[in-house]
Design an enzyme around this catalytic site. Structure first.
Site, short mmCIF file in Angstrom:
data_model
loop_
_atom_site.label_atom_id
_atom_site.label_comp_id
_atom_site.label_asym_id
_atom_site.label_seq_id
_atom_site.Cartn_x
_atom_site.Cartn_y
_atom_site.Cartn_z
N SER A 65 229.46 -27.54 55.56
CA SER A 65 229.84 -27.17 55.30
C SER A 65 231.54 -27.94 56.02
CB SER A 65 229.93 -25.30 56.03
OG SER A 65 230.52 -25.04 57.83
N LYS A 66 232.99 -27.28 55.56
CA LYS A 66 233.72 -27.91 55.79
C LYS A 66 234.18 -27.73 57.46
CE LYS A 66 237.55 -24.32 55.16
NZ LYS A 66 238.46 -24.03 53.85
N ARG A 67 232.97 -26.49 58.04
CA ARG A 67 233.56 -26.72 59.33
C ARG A 67 232.60 -27.89 60.44
NH1 ARG A 67 237.72 -24.33 60.07
NH2 ARG A 67 237.82 -23.05 58.13
N ASP A 68 231.04 -28.20 59.49
CA ASP A 68 230.41 -28.82 59.89
C ASP A 68 230.95 -30.36 60.43
OD1 ASP A 68 228.13 -27.43 60.11
OD2 ASP A 68 227.97 -27.79 57.75
N PHE B 183 234.78 -35.13 54.17
CA PHE B 183 235.84 -35.04 53.45
C PHE B 183 236.27 -36.22 53.80
CE2 PHE B 183 236.77 -30.94 55.73
CZ PHE B 183 237.15 -30.38 54.52
#
Ligand code: GLU
Length: 506
Positions: free
Chosen positions: A263-266, A275
């Site tokens: 996930s982007k939080r990872d 990204f």
């Protein structure tokens, strides 16, 4: 050339492009290139509530940085435009109407409260995922359950008018997927999806199918999370009497632990970017691989192997080679673990074989983050040569060699205390003289200093590490005499004098 092969990357501009999206773009790009086909960018921006300004530009900038430039799309031209779905609104309305007219879709007028009440009723009956489907549709407010007059009255009023797909009962929908082979869904499990919303915009399902058809997309290559939507899509193709494209659903990219979807939080959690380039959101900034000093091709090389392999041990592939080897039938089913160490390893391999001159610009681009004035190109080229085999990113040309640009501010005290005695200062003065006399060759300089040490029965294991600490602050770094030669006599002298003062104070 096979212009019949047309693939598309169809992101929604709802935020920065996740690395999983980049892999999807890459596979589409490679397939088009391999087949001599066309790679299309389509912006799926029909969900106005989730639209984020700047996201579309971010997507284009990311693709450009990676060299995955589309041949058609917003900003790229092409015969099948507009390529931004919000600019195609009327088109979808026409097709939704066609489905209503053919009896494959119907108007629904339920208010949000009525939909909620239905969900509660269903939940009370024990249906966990209460759906608007064949079981409930006749109890709701729609053109199936209402008379023609009632329907007309609601349409005239124009409130909460949506169009829903009429999913047939008791059927098995089957389609072929290159990765998963035959996939089947029971229509009784499917809901009557909204295809046209009350704001007149289509939902993803309708817009996606209409555009894939009109843009003559031959192959749909996308993430596995869309596999379950494909059942609805296949029904839509059937209702329109259109030929579906070939489907390929890519495996999930998993967290470094292998458990769950990345996930982007990872990124923040595990300390690496997820990204391609930096995203400056309203409340958050996310790091990008570009800013962390990755070579775009090395990143692609890392990504291409997350979910595909050429069937042999070949790992290092530039984009030419990737294109040559890529094939949809070698995409794997199981999730691929995101291992940032592997990404760094690829980057290291790319830097290792680069010509120092080619590294100059990317290194300078990173360097401006850390230094007000950059060293001259000639100096920097020598630093690059010395560090090239040791670094994993462009950033490391600063981080692993800060001493090339600034005198150390502190020294490894423990190592100094193990070795330093004030009476060795005179020997260091002699060493400095030898450095002065042998400035033309680091090898001669090394030999002269080592000769001096052995002639005077002084320990290499004491003087050389101390000399390194004087220059670099610690025991790390490339060849000591190469560093000394590059720094030059005056700088070496200054560093030695400052260091000796500090060593005495320990
Ligand atoms: N707009 C969808 C997305 O954001 C596209 C999915 C597809 O490729 O069909 O991923």
């Amino acid at each position: 050339m096979n212009q019949d092969v047309r693939v598309r990357f169809a992101p929604s501009p709802t935020g920065p492009l996740h690395i999983g999206g980049v892999r999807t773009a890459l596979y589409n790009y490679l397939y088009a290139k391999k087949m001599g086909g066309v790679f299309v960018l389509r912006i799926e921006d029909t969900d106005q509530t989730r639209y984020i300004p700047g996201a579309e530009d971010y997507i284009r900038e990311s693709l450009e940085w990676l060299g995955l430039t589309p041949q058609e799309g917003p900003g790229y031209g092409g015969e099948y435009g507009p390529y931004r779905q919000s600019e195609r609104k009327e088109l979808y309305q026409k097709y939704a109407q066609q489905l209503v007219d053919n009896g494959h879709a119907y108007y629904a007028f339920d208010t949000p409260e009525e939909l909620e009440a239905m969900r509660e009723r269903e939940a009370a009956k024990g249906f966990h995922s209460a759906k608007y489907d064949h079981r409930v549709r006749m109890n709701m407010k729609n053109s199936m359950s209402l008379t023609t007059e009632e329907t007309k009255a609601f349409l005239d009023k124009g409130e909460n008018v949506t169009i829903r797909l009429k999913v047939p009962e008791n059927e098995t929908v089957t389609f072929n997927d290159i990765v998963r082979e035959e996939v089947s869904f029971e229509t009784n499990e499917l809901d009557d999806k909204v295809i046209l919303k009350k704001d007149g915009m289509p939902t993803y399902h309708l817009a996606n199918i209409v555009d894939d058809h009109l843009m003559k997309i031959s192959h749909v290559i996308r993430g596995e999370e869309w596999l379950s939507s494909t059942a609805h899509h296949v029904l839509l193709y059937r209702f329109f009497d259109w030929q579906p494209p070939v489907f390929t659903h890519l495996p999930l990219i998993l967290k470094p632990t292998g458990k769950g979807k990345l996930s982007k939080r990872d990124g923040a959690k595990f300390g690496f970017p997820v990204f391609p380039i930096q995203w400056n959101g309203d409340d958050e900034t996310y790091h990008g691989f570009r800013e962390e000093g990755y070579d775009p091709e090395a990143l692609l090389n890392f990504l291409v192997l997350l979910g595909w392999n050429p069937g042999n041990d070949e790992e290092i592939m530039d984009s030419e080679r990737m294109t040559e080897l890529f094939s949809l039938d070698k995409i794997i089913k199981s999730g691929a673990r995101f291992d940032v160490d592997k990404a760094l390893w690829f980057n290291h391999q790319y830097i290792l074989v680069s010509k120092p001159g080619d590294l100059l610009d990317p290194v300078k681009n990173q360097m401006v983050k850390y230094l007000d004035t950059l060293p001259g190109d000639e100096y920097l080229l020598k630093v690059i040569q010395l560090l090239q085999s040791r670094v994993h990113s462009y950033d490391d040309f600063f981080k692993e060699g800060e001493f090339f640009y600034k005198a150390p501010k502190s020294y490894d005290e423990k190592q100094v205390l193990k070795r330093y005695h004030p009476e060795s200062d005179t020997n260091f003065n002699s060493i400095l003289d030898l450095i002065d006399k042998n400035q033309d060759s680091s090898e001669q300089m090394a030999n002269a200093v080592k000769q001096f040490l052995s002639d005077n029965e002084l320990k290499m294991g004491v003087y050389l590490p101390l000399l390194r600490i004087m220059m670099c602050g610690s025991l790390k770094g490339p060849d000591l005499f190469e560093i000394i030669q590059l720094l030059g006599y005056d700088e070496v002298k200054t560093r030695m004098e400052s260091a000796l003062k500090v060593f005495k104070s320990y």
